[in-house]
Design a protein around this motif. Sequence first.
Motif, short mmCIF file in Angstrom:
data_model
loop_
_atom_site.label_atom_id
_atom_site.label_comp_id
_atom_site.label_asym_id
_atom_site.label_seq_id
_atom_site.Cartn_x
_atom_site.Cartn_y
_atom_site.Cartn_z
N UNK A 157 12.51 37.71 -3.57
CA UNK A 157 13.74 37.28 -2.89
C UNK A 157 14.14 35.89 -3.36
N UNK A 158 15.44 35.76 -3.68
CA UNK A 158 15.95 34.49 -4.21
C UNK A 158 15.93 33.39 -3.15
N UNK A 159 15.57 32.21 -3.58
CA UNK A 159 15.80 31.02 -2.76
C UNK A 159 17.29 30.67 -2.91
N UNK A 160 17.80 29.79 -2.11
CA UNK A 160 19.21 29.41 -2.22
C UNK A 160 19.48 28.79 -3.59
N UNK A 161 18.64 27.85 -4.01
CA UNK A 161 18.82 27.24 -5.33
C UNK A 161 18.54 28.24 -6.44
N UNK A 162 17.64 29.17 -6.20
CA UNK A 162 17.37 30.22 -7.17
C UNK A 162 18.56 31.15 -7.34
#
Length: 179
Positions: A157-162
């Motif tokens: 799952x992506x982080x916000x910055x990712x």
Amino acid sequence: CMGNIFIKLEFCDGLKMSKLQKKIFYDSDTILVSTQYSQKDIDSLKQTINLSKKIKKKIILTTNSPTFYYKDYASLVDEFFIKNKRLPIDDEIILMENEYFKSMSKKIEILNKKIEQISKNLNIKLLRKLDLFCDLSLERCSFLTKDKDKILFDGSHYSIKGAKHIGKKIYDLNWLDLN
């Protein structure tokens, strides 16, 4: 349940589309199918593509996102940080990118090969999510942004910055060029 979108205008579990979602669906010429496919989804993919053609919608497929090592609430970079009280430096990043590559779920790749074959057989454009993370020739997968923020907060799952990092990569690669 992907076929439900084209037949009944509803999502999985009978969840109905809102008026706005229906309008967007009707007004769209192209549908991007992007999900974490299960074998059941893949089994129904040909039917979904055929349904889309009947209602004159172009389909673009994506593969599953790669899934990396994640154990006891920690990714490889989390474990490194806990052990060393710092993020990896350049040489260590390269080694960890190799470890991320090796840790990819093989099950996902088996499903992706089936999606690729369907795409090829039906002449459907395919976008490989693996290309957004990994360099197959170097056997390395990115896990940090240029600013050393985690791309994924867990194994998939992506982080916000990712998400911003991946969005920029999609843009830079012209990944969504519909021509």
